[in-house]
Design an enzyme around this catalytic site. Structure first.
Site, PDB file in Angstrom:
ATOM      1  N   GLY A 161     104.028  49.912  95.371  1.00  0.00           N
ATOM      2  CA  GLY A 161     103.328  49.516  94.157  1.00  0.00           C
ATOM      3  C   GLY A 161     104.143  49.848  92.922  1.00  0.00           C
ATOM      4  CG  ASP A 162     104.793  53.649  91.502  1.00  0.00           C
ATOM      5  OD1 ASP A 162     104.321  53.446  90.381  1.00  0.00           O
ATOM      6  OD2 ASP A 162     104.321  54.479  92.297  1.00  0.00           O
TER       7      ASP A 162
END
Length: 397
Positions: free
Chosen positions: A174-175
């Protein structure tokens, strides 16, 4: 000189997504000036450490994604520090930040203000739910982390065993994926500026990035009205494309084409399977029974034996852990492990290398991560870490 050695990036990011984005740019030669809040990036103190942490030490988390940058500690709540920041912006190509929407505006440092000081500036943000400038929603302003993005974006729903719960992917995708997309967006905006002289705002949202990463679920639902869910290590439309237990570990085999299927059956000494399941559709319909046949064969052989039997004919690989990766000559030939200095330790440490390779310009870590405020004097000329511009505490954002 790196491919981006003519760019200066003012990096107002912390933790993982933003720092990974600017790390990629630094690895390609950009001068990345890391602006840190009073006390520094929140993950400076995260383990693991080579030695016991002290007031200037940082752990592996910070080292990994902040190598090759310069550090300046500023308090945006302080007028003098804001002026120092604006002086850097005037000479910068890019500003990157990953605060909540509205934080930079609170300090009078939003995009519109910075653009007045530098009309050609590329301003880039990474947020959980994007910025209102590029599409306003009621989620903006909410905090987000990798786990939230993976849950909302559909990653967890399709990850894990069929009879198990939704599962987070191991790396913080997600990052990390959002960071990679943001770096691409920054370079696209730089290219646009080279053609037109026009800077612009670049916005990448973690939720958006996870939907993009799960592109298969979108088209599958559109075509079939079926919601894809967890099915372990298998693939919804390809077989065999899975992991299998070996006598001493696990391997993955991707033999979904007719040619690869014939080669796999040849290695298994099972010509009957070729005759009975000659095409992809028949194999997909009978995937459960065929998986059992393949698994029975792999369990009788070691990882090395399976790879030796299939390599060059069928896509195959052992499932490696980090120690295996460190021992792999391929990884060293590709310079995918890099040694950097670790302040306070009597040895260098190893971080992941840069996966972007060029034929003419070097890439990779341009040195260790900085100590907090290490480059104040060379950036502002204020006489060192304890000069007049030294930062004071401010609250979290």
């Amino acid at each position: 000189m790196g491919a981006l050695s003519d760019l200066r990036i003012v990096d107002c990011t912390q933790v993982l997504a933003g720092p990974y984005c600017t790390m990629l740019l630094a690895d390609m030669g950009a001068d990345v000036v890391k602006i840190e809040r009073p006390g520094g990036d929140l993950i400076r103190s995260n383990p693991p450490f080579c030695e016991g942490p002290d007031e200037e030490a940082y752990g592996g988390y910070f080292q990994s994604v902040n190598r090759g940058k310069r550090s300046l500690e500023l308090d945006f709540g302080d007028e003098r520090d804001r002026q120092d920041f604006l002086s850097l912006v005037e000479e910068a190509d890019v500003v990157v930040e990953n605060y909540r929407a509205g934080t930079m505006e609170k300090y009078g440092l939003g995009y519109e203000t910075l653009k007045e000081h530098n009309p050609e500036l590329v301003y880039s943000s990474i947020r959980g739910f994007g910025d209102p400038r590029t599409g306003e929603t009621d989620r903006q302003g909410q905090p987000s982390f990798d786990l939230i993005a993976q849950a909302l974006g559909g990653v967890m729903e399709i990850t894990g065993q069929e009879d198990g719960p939704p599962t987070k992917v191991g790396p913080g995708i997600g990052d990390l994926f959002t960071a990679v997309l943001n770096a691409v967006g920054i370079l696209g905006a730089i290219h646009h500026r080279e053609r037109t002289g026009e800077g612009q705002y670049v916005d990448t949202a973690m939720y958006d990035a996870m939907v993009s990463m799960c592109e298969r679920t979108a088209y599958y639902y559109s075509y079939t009205d079926e919601v894809l869910t967890r099915q372990g290590n298998s693939h919804p439309t390809l077989f065999p494309y899975n992991s299998f237990e070996a006598a001493d570990g696990h391997v993955v085999i991707a033999a979904f084409s007719d040619g690869h299927w014939r080669a796999l059956c040849d290695a298994m000494d099972r010509p009957d399977l070729v005759a009975d399941y000659p095409d992809a559709a028949s194999r997909l319909r009978n995937r459960d029974s065929l998986r059992a046949e393949i698994a029975a064969w792999t369990r009788e052989h070691t990882e090395d034996d399976i790879v030796d039997a299939l390599e060059g004919r069928v896509p195959v690989a052992p499932v490696q852990d980090t120690a295996d990766i460190f021992d792999d000559p391929h990884i060293h030939a590709r310079e995918m492990l890099a040694d950097v200095e670790q302040p306070g330790a009597d040895r260098d440490v190893t971080v992941a290398g840069c996966p972007i390779k060029f034929s003419e310009t070097p890439t990779g870590p341009q040195g260790r991560a900085p100590l907090l405020d290490e480059h104040r004097d060379e950036l502002l000329g204020t006489g060192g870490e304890n000069g007049d511009g030294a930062a004071t505490a401010r609250g979290d954002d």
